[in-house]
Write a protein that holds these residues in place. Sequence first.
Motif, mmCIF file in Angstrom:
data_model
loop_
_atom_site.group_PDB
_atom_site.id
_atom_site.type_symbol
_atom_site.label_atom_id
_atom_site.label_comp_id
_atom_site.label_asym_id
_atom_site.label_seq_id
_atom_site.Cartn_x
_atom_site.Cartn_y
_atom_site.Cartn_z
ATOM 1 N N LEU A 105 -2.085 60.558 30.719
ATOM 2 C CA LEU A 105 -1.673 59.979 31.997
ATOM 3 C C LEU A 105 -0.949 58.648 31.795
ATOM 4 N N ALA A 106 -1.451 57.822 30.867
ATOM 5 C CA ALA A 106 -0.803 56.535 30.597
ATOM 6 C C ALA A 106 0.582 56.747 29.999
ATOM 7 N N MET A 107 0.699 57.711 29.100
ATOM 8 C CA MET A 107 2.004 58.007 28.501
ATOM 9 C C MET A 107 3.014 58.423 29.573
ATOM 10 N N LYS A 108 2.577 59.257 30.506
ATOM 11 C CA LYS A 108 3.471 59.718 31.560
ATOM 12 C C LYS A 108 3.857 58.573 32.483
ATOM 13 N N ARG A 109 2.881 57.757 32.861
ATOM 14 C CA ARG A 109 3.149 56.641 33.762
ATOM 15 C C ARG A 109 4.127 55.642 33.155
ATOM 16 N N LEU A 110 4.027 55.425 31.848
ATOM 17 C CA LEU A 110 4.861 54.436 31.173
ATOM 18 C C LEU A 110 6.165 55.020 30.634
ATOM 19 N N GLY A 111 6.337 56.323 30.778
ATOM 20 C CA GLY A 111 7.554 56.960 30.291
ATOM 21 C C GLY A 111 7.601 57.137 28.795
ATOM 22 N N LEU A 112 6.466 56.969 28.120
ATOM 23 C CA LEU A 112 6.443 57.098 26.663
ATOM 24 C C LEU A 112 6.405 58.550 26.216
ATOM 25 N N ASP A 113 6.052 59.464 27.108
ATOM 26 C CA ASP A 113 5.962 60.871 26.731
ATOM 27 C C ASP A 113 7.338 61.518 26.620
ATOM 28 N N ARG A 114 8.391 60.822 27.032
ATOM 29 C CA ARG A 114 9.735 61.396 26.966
ATOM 30 C C ARG A 114 10.446 61.079 25.652
ATOM 31 N N ALA A 115 9.811 60.261 24.794
ATOM 32 C CA ALA A 115 10.508 59.783 23.599
ATOM 33 C C ALA A 115 10.241 60.615 22.363
ATOM 34 N N GLY A 116 9.160 61.382 22.346
ATOM 35 C CA GLY A 116 8.831 62.067 21.105
ATOM 36 C C GLY A 116 8.218 63.417 21.322
ATOM 37 N N ARG A 117 7.133 63.670 20.602
ATOM 38 C CA ARG A 117 6.563 65.001 20.602
ATOM 39 C C ARG A 117 5.567 65.217 21.722
ATOM 40 N N GLY A 118 5.384 64.226 22.590
ATOM 41 C CA GLY A 118 4.491 64.437 23.715
ATOM 42 C C GLY A 118 3.208 63.662 23.600
ATOM 43 N N ALA A 119 2.170 64.202 24.213
ATOM 44 C CA ALA A 119 0.960 63.433 24.453
ATOM 45 C C ALA A 119 0.186 63.071 23.200
ATOM 46 N N LYS A 120 0.440 63.711 22.089
ATOM 47 C CA LYS A 120 -0.266 63.332 20.876
ATOM 48 C C LYS A 120 0.408 62.170 20.155
ATOM 49 N N GLY A 121 1.391 61.571 20.784
ATOM 50 C CA GLY A 121 1.976 60.388 20.186
ATOM 51 C C GLY A 121 3.245 60.725 19.451
ATOM 52 N N GLY A 122 4.318 60.703 20.178
ATOM 53 C CA GLY A 122 5.573 61.179 19.628
ATOM 54 C C GLY A 122 6.150 60.337 18.516
ATOM 55 N N GLU A 123 7.100 60.895 17.860
ATOM 56 C CA GLU A 123 7.858 60.163 16.868
ATOM 57 C C GLU A 123 9.318 60.564 17.027
ATOM 58 N N ILE A 124 10.197 59.675 16.644
ATOM 59 C CA ILE A 124 11.624 59.948 16.743
ATOM 60 C C ILE A 124 12.005 60.998 15.701
ATOM 61 N N ARG A 125 12.885 61.892 16.084
ATOM 62 C CA ARG A 125 13.369 62.890 15.138
ATOM 63 C C ARG A 125 14.353 62.238 14.173
#
Length: 389
Positions: A353-373
Amino acid sequence: MPDGGNFARNPRPAERKFAGHPDPTAPLPPTARDGRGATANPQNRFETTTRHAFDDGWSTLAETFAELPPLPTTLTPERSRSAMAWNDSPDIGFDRSLNPYKGCEHGCVYCFARPSHAYLGLSPGLDFETRLFYKPDMPALLEKELSRPGYVPRPVALGANTDPYQPVERTVALTRRVLEVLERFSHPVTIVTKSAGVLRDVDILGRMARLNLVQVCLSVTTLDPRLARIMEPRAASPARRLAALRALTDAGIPAGVLAAPMIPGLNDAEMERILEASQQHGAIHAGYVALRLPLEIAPMFESWLNHHMPDRARKILALVRDMRAGALYDSRFGVRQTGTGAYAELMARRFALAMKRLGLDRAGRGAKGGEIRLDCSHFKVPGAQLALF
């Protein structure tokens, strides 16, 4: 083995009865030192002898452990046969890593790498944070490995086991020399650190970032500087880590945050605040890991809790067990990073929920903590084309 009557080697049952003396099978008294994380230096799991403390009647035990001197840090060179370590773990996002150092001076009491010091015949406790080893030939070995015919590049994790920017890096500069090799080969790399020292290499990282070859992740465990000093005594303060995050992103270097470990009942209530502060300082991706207590770390962590937070220790350990099916650790792939049960599910939901609210889920692999390709197509062996003529 110390003498003087204060220790017994593998006492037989008949030798365990000392009228008028404390139980000789009791663990050694706490040996906490100023500026260090672990409160003891327990034996490693491979030792065949055990030590037990008891008073020999001269009241020397309490005196011995009353005022312990500070422990210095020692650094020993180690020759290696290879630079990269490989793994096929299904729940880790990389298959190769580089670890310039063994042991870590940051002293994080919960560090999952502590048991690796047992392979050196040393303790995962104070030895791990005071008796360090480094690999001076790593840059040369890495260059050979990357030049081998048939090598297929994929992102390499720098410092997957111990921090590549721990305090000794200031003088040894081994991590920087490793980065210089990776830059020459245009090889992608990911970095996780608790140190603002990563900013020293912003020149290399900036050039690599322009080719999408690097991402950096700052590990932020708490925003409370007092708690940080207890948990990770020689790491950069939380404020300095956030400032480093901002400096990296301002330099065009993709950077994120790893809220790890999340310890139930201790720092997990800060998860959302850590993610929000990191996003405000430029983080574009995030991840978290639940507390892991493999092998010797479980009793060490319990001892640390009883020493620093005796009023909260029982509750924290109960919550840890709730996330680990009644034990202090569950090593199964797929659950060791997150835990199981209601509390673990709640933590995962809060993170998503925090990732979605802060827009961090759009940067990588999703809710498990994305990383840049990262881009592997730039990889090249320096001078290889000239060798064809």
